[in-house]
Design a protein around this motif. Structure first.
Motif, short mmCIF file in Angstrom:
data_model
loop_
_atom_site.label_atom_id
_atom_site.label_comp_id
_atom_site.label_asym_id
_atom_site.label_seq_id
_atom_site.Cartn_x
_atom_site.Cartn_y
_atom_site.Cartn_z
N ALA B 431 46.08 45.42 48.89
CA ALA B 431 46.53 44.02 48.94
C ALA B 431 45.53 43.19 49.74
O ALA B 431 45.14 42.09 49.34
N ALA B 432 45.07 43.77 50.87
CA ALA B 432 44.07 43.06 51.70
C ALA B 432 42.75 42.92 50.94
O ALA B 432 42.13 41.85 50.96
N LEU B 433 42.35 43.99 50.28
CA LEU B 433 41.10 43.98 49.54
C LEU B 433 41.15 42.95 48.40
O LEU B 433 40.18 42.21 48.16
N ARG B 434 42.28 42.86 47.73
CA ARG B 434 42.40 41.90 46.62
C ARG B 434 42.39 40.46 47.12
O ARG B 434 41.96 39.56 46.41
N ARG B 435 42.87 40.26 48.34
CA ARG B 435 42.78 38.90 48.90
C ARG B 435 41.32 38.52 49.07
O ARG B 435 40.93 37.37 48.85
N GLN B 436 40.49 39.51 49.46
CA GLN B 436 39.05 39.24 49.64
C GLN B 436 38.32 39.16 48.32
O GLN B 436 37.32 38.46 48.20
N GLN B 437 38.74 39.97 47.36
CA GLN B 437 38.04 40.11 46.07
C GLN B 437 39.03 39.88 44.95
O GLN B 437 39.52 40.84 44.34
N PRO B 438 39.32 38.63 44.65
CA PRO B 438 40.35 38.37 43.62
C PRO B 438 39.96 38.95 42.26
O PRO B 438 40.83 39.24 41.45
N ASP B 439 38.64 39.15 42.00
CA ASP B 439 38.24 39.69 40.70
C ASP B 439 38.03 41.21 40.74
O ASP B 439 37.23 41.76 39.97
N LEU B 440 38.74 41.88 41.65
CA LEU B 440 38.50 43.31 41.86
C LEU B 440 38.60 44.13 40.57
O LEU B 440 37.76 44.97 40.29
N ASP B 441 39.63 43.84 39.75
CA ASP B 441 39.82 44.66 38.55
C ASP B 441 38.67 44.50 37.57
O ASP B 441 38.24 45.49 36.96
N ALA B 442 38.16 43.30 37.46
CA ALA B 442 37.01 43.06 36.57
C ALA B 442 35.79 43.83 37.07
O ALA B 442 35.06 44.45 36.29
N GLN B 443 35.60 43.81 38.37
CA GLN B 443 34.48 44.57 38.97
C GLN B 443 34.62 46.06 38.66
O GLN B 443 33.65 46.72 38.27
N ILE B 444 35.81 46.59 38.87
CA ILE B 444 36.04 48.02 38.63
C ILE B 444 35.77 48.37 37.17
O ILE B 444 35.05 49.32 36.87
N ALA B 445 36.35 47.57 36.28
CA ALA B 445 36.18 47.85 34.84
C ALA B 445 34.70 47.81 34.46
O ALA B 445 34.26 48.54 33.57
N ALA B 446 33.93 46.97 35.17
CA ALA B 446 32.50 46.85 34.87
C ALA B 446 31.69 47.96 35.55
O ALA B 446 30.46 47.99 35.45
N GLY B 447 32.37 48.84 36.26
CA GLY B 447 31.66 49.97 36.86
C GLY B 447 31.17 49.69 38.27
O GLY B 447 30.47 50.52 38.86
N ASN B 448 31.55 48.56 38.81
CA ASN B 448 31.13 48.27 40.18
C ASN B 448 32.24 48.64 41.16
O ASN B 448 33.14 47.85 41.44
N LEU B 449 32.17 49.87 41.65
CA LEU B 449 33.20 50.33 42.58
C LEU B 449 32.82 50.06 44.03
O LEU B 449 33.58 50.37 44.96
N ALA B 450 31.66 49.47 44.23
CA ALA B 450 31.18 49.24 45.60
C ALA B 450 32.17 48.45 46.46
O ALA B 450 32.35 48.79 47.65
N PRO B 451 32.82 47.42 45.93
CA PRO B 451 33.76 46.69 46.80
C PRO B 451 34.85 47.61 47.39
O PRO B 451 35.23 47.46 48.54
N VAL B 452 35.34 48.55 46.58
CA VAL B 452 36.36 49.48 47.06
C VAL B 452 35.77 50.38 48.15
O VAL B 452 36.31 50.50 49.26
N PHE B 453 34.63 51.01 47.85
CA PHE B 453 34.03 51.95 48.80
C PHE B 453 33.64 51.22 50.09
O PHE B 453 33.86 51.73 51.19
N ASP B 454 33.07 50.03 49.93
CA ASP B 454 32.62 49.29 51.13
C ASP B 454 33.79 48.94 52.04
O ASP B 454 33.71 49.07 53.25
N TRP B 455 34.88 48.50 51.42
CA TRP B 455 36.04 48.12 52.23
C TRP B 455 36.58 49.33 52.98
O TRP B 455 36.83 49.28 54.19
N LEU B 456 36.75 50.43 52.24
CA LEU B 456 37.31 51.63 52.88
C LEU B 456 36.35 52.17 53.94
O LEU B 456 36.79 52.60 55.02
N ASP B 457 35.06 52.14 53.64
CA ASP B 457 34.08 52.63 54.60
C ASP B 457 34.12 51.79 55.87
O ASP B 457 34.20 52.32 56.99
#
Lengths: 496, 496
Positions: B431-457
């Motif tokens: 929920a916090a990550l999506r507030r920062q990255q409203p287009d998260l699902d589009a990024q994921i579908a496009a193969g860019n998982l970096a926002p997820v990894f970066d946030w968790l890291d």
């Protein structure tokens, strides 16, 4: 509260040590077979920490008095033998300071790990950078042990692997071998010149080679509920007696070496699997020495494995797994496995040129440890001796030259003679066994390997460290180590 | 000679402990993945010996004073946090006598090993014979810890996995979940009734499933130079941060569960691989808690792995390894991975029924530890609760009932709540990550998982144990644990 006898307290401590060794063995096996590269630094640190702990457990101040007290207690024969081995371990550990033990473990682990990539890269200078430290620490170890025990520095290291053997005796035996071996090799090579040997036509898929190896291990009585077969850069037999881990390496273009490597390691494994179960946690329950250990692998590989009778037995297995080829006739397999051909690699060497590889290593490592040469002198000396003993040109080829073996990487100087001692013990065992079982070859060819296993089990495996090496060999064969059996075996097999 | 500060002396001791834990982790991994059956007795003894050593290293008399002295030394923030964690470890260890630690380790190892064959044999009575002893020793442990810390016995065990959490708070959260979950499950199942889901048609060769799993691990950023994928009866993430060993199990008739299991364990693995390298040997460099660990695996499995965007990304990989099937469209995969179907097995459960499995286990294990029920009462209670919460009949099926999990076999009571806490934390992170990255699902579908990894890291992995759990979650998401995010996530995904 009852007070433990001194002996019982020692036995408890050695049970603890046995468990520490268990962890060391499994983590080391994993390091060589499973561990990814980035795991090594932490693994090396953990293994070194464990060696320090083992060393500390063997050097606690109260132990000297406890051993002396136990020696005055009423003990049965096995306990008495166990106490003798306890004293040996204790003496060996107490001669070295903890810092040296830890430094050598760390340097050895680092050097060995780097070697795994340096060897394929033919990177002698890279190896040398780590190896100098291993040599420095091994010399310090040898010096300290030698001063305390009054033997030569090299002998002091060798004593860890073959207690009671001196380099003077090794030298005497090796000089004798150097007297007849070159002539024998020449004679056999001339004789084999006219022989037609069919080369098996590869490639041989790794999975099929593995299946063949497993079948041969079954035939050799390996207990798969108490062990495994895996892959490593350098084949070895590791793990613990309850869970023996042997390894091999595969080449798709040649199954011959890998298969006989498996036979070799299975010999080690059966020794471990045959040690006296009730005594495993104590020194007396463990393998006698590295020379005796190699006598088991070489009983399997050389005496049994390369015999025409055994090759007749496994030829159908080879055909079942690798397909039908003329080269897979038992007669051709026997010619392949007795083909004498001087080459670069010790572990791939035929039975006849093998001792030359050992003599060369013995001469180099003794000079290195005793300061007559430095690490950087090794390649030139290697080239010179390979040329002299085997007529082989190794210049510039470190990978298949002085970088080929794992032993020096972690400072296991003094081990190499054990191989040829092992070959000599094995020849002596089989001479004794043949006196008992004159039809041994017919039995083997018919698939009855029980006489071999039974003899080894009764005389060697089940005895653990109950007897000193000399007595073990004498009880088994009726006489002390006698290299004449080895020469007679070679002449019978290669000129007979 | 300089004198070490008390803090430095403690840090050295904890480095030593870290190395002992390394050996324990590798030998345990080997026990579950590689070891043949006859190795177990010696392995269990070696591991128990190591646990005694670890316990002894944590309970030496001088430590209390050393910790107190270090608390008065000038330390920076990380050192201060490290000292807090050192105190926590020390307190936990010092509340238990060594004999109990050893007895529990031995009983647990025996029970777990036997369970490996008892479970497939559906042998509850056989299991019970070993398990009673595990329960007895766990109760004793809980009792001793509870007396010393003034919490309930069950809470005292839970504290090892989720420090600072109470069973009262868990109960409050779980009672709330029990309020809305059954209705939600019903609603979703009605909605899914009309849905067409194509079942993938097997068999799926293990080697292909493995290759697919490895590709998905690559996509998820698993570092193969610092870890491995193997097979075990019960999937887990083990090894050490420098060398992470994850496992899965394969069924030739179903790749769906195994693949998502790999995604789950890869979440654990990236947490370990992302811990602060410079602090790994110290408590502050290690994972925060089991709840936080599960929040990483469930971030990967539930938040990321079962999202339509991620399934769109991996659908081509599934087709590449397992062949073309209509069932492998991303839309069908999404339907497969969000299909709600009450079933027997926790690890195979869908996201929605999963909490019911946890609540059941929590209720049973708390009652068991606090003496309200006995081990032999478990099957009846299991049947009753499975019927009540999921409408599933488990009578007589121990294998897929109370024998299915590894946790109780070695006395890891108090762990189960961590899974659902993890699911709740994960929902809150995303929920916090999506507030920062409203287009998260589009990024994921496009193969860019970096926002997820970066946030968790940034928020979790790199923080190790620097903060207490509550503060870690608050710093990451701006608020304390709030189960509303979990419910909102489920409603969005399943009713949205």
């Amino acid at each position: 509260m009852t007070t433990l006898s001194a002996y019982s307290a020692l036995a408890e401590r050695f049970t603890r040590l046995y468990r520490y060794h268990h962890l060391h063995a499994i983590a080391s096996w994993d390091q060589a077979t499973m561990m990814p590269a980035k795991g090594n630094e932490a693994r090396a640190a953990a293994l070194a920490e464990l060696q320090v702990l083992i060393h500390r457990t063997l050097t606690e101040p109260g132990l000297a008095g406890q051993i002396a007290a136990a020696e005055d207690e009423p003990l049965d024969d096995m306990e008495r033998a166990n106490l003798r081995e306890i004293r040996r371990s204790w003496e060996q550990a107490n001669l070295l300071p903890e810092a040296l033990v830890e430094a050598k473990a760390l340097a050895g682990s680092r050097c060995e790990h780097a070697w795994r990539t340096q060897r394929p890269a033919n990177d002698w200078p890279g190896f040398l950078a780590n190896f100098r430290e291993v040599v420095r620490l091994s010399r310090e170890e040898a010096q300290r042990l030698a001063e305390a025990t009054g033997v030569r520095p090299y002998d002091a290291l060798m004593d860890k692997f073959e207690p009671g053997m001196s380099s003077a005796e090794i030298e005497r035996v090796f000089e004798e071998v150097k007297g007849w071996l070159p002539g024998l090799i020449r004679q056999v090579r001339e004789r084999q010149e006219g022989e037609t040997v069919l080369a098996p036509a590869g490639p041989f898929a790794v999975e099929r080679q593995r299946a063949l190896g497993l079948d041969v291990m079954k035939l050799l009585g390996f207990d798969f509920d108490g062990g495994r077969l895996d892959v490593s850069v350098h084949p070895f037999c590791g793990g613990v007696a309850e869970d023996v881990r042997i390894t091999t390496r595969y080449r798709e273009d040649d199954f011959v070496q890998s298969l006989m490597g498996i036979v070799h390691e299975t010999g080690h494994a059966r020794y471990e699997q045959g040690l006296p179960r009730d005594w495993l946690s104590q020194p007396v329950g463990q393998a006698r020495s590295m020379g005796i250990h190699e006598s088991q692998s070489l009983s399997f590989e050389m005496q049994l494995g390369r015999s025409p009778a055994f090759l007749e037995l496994i030829a159908p297995l080879v055909r079942r797994h690798l397909g039908e080829q003329e080269a897979f006739s038992s007669a051709n397999l026997a010619r392949l496995y007795t083909r004498v051909q001087p080459g670069f690699i010790r572990v791939d060497a035929d039975e006849l040129t093998y001792p030359a590889h050992i003599i060369l290593r013995f001469e180099i490592e003794r000079a290195l440890i005793e300061g007559e040469i430095e690490a950087e002198d090794i390649p030139a000396l290697w080239d010179e001796k390979m040329q002299a003993y085997l007529g082989v040109d190794t210049r510039g080829n470190f990978r298949d030259g002085c970088l080929q073996d794992i032993h020096w990487t972690d400072g296991s100087f003094g081990y190499f003679p054990s191989y040829t001692l092992g070959a000599m013990y094995a020849a002596q065992y089989f001479a004794a066994l043949r006196r008992q079982q004159p039809d041994l070859d017919a039995q083997i060819a018919a698939g009855n390997l029980a006489p071999v296993f039974d003899w080894l089990d009764r005389h060697i495996w089940s005895q653990g460290s109950r007897w000193e090496t000399g007595e073990l060999v004498e009880r088994a064969t009726g006489e002390a180590l006698n290299p004449a059996y080895f020469r007679a075996h070679l002449e019978r097999r290669y000129l007979g």
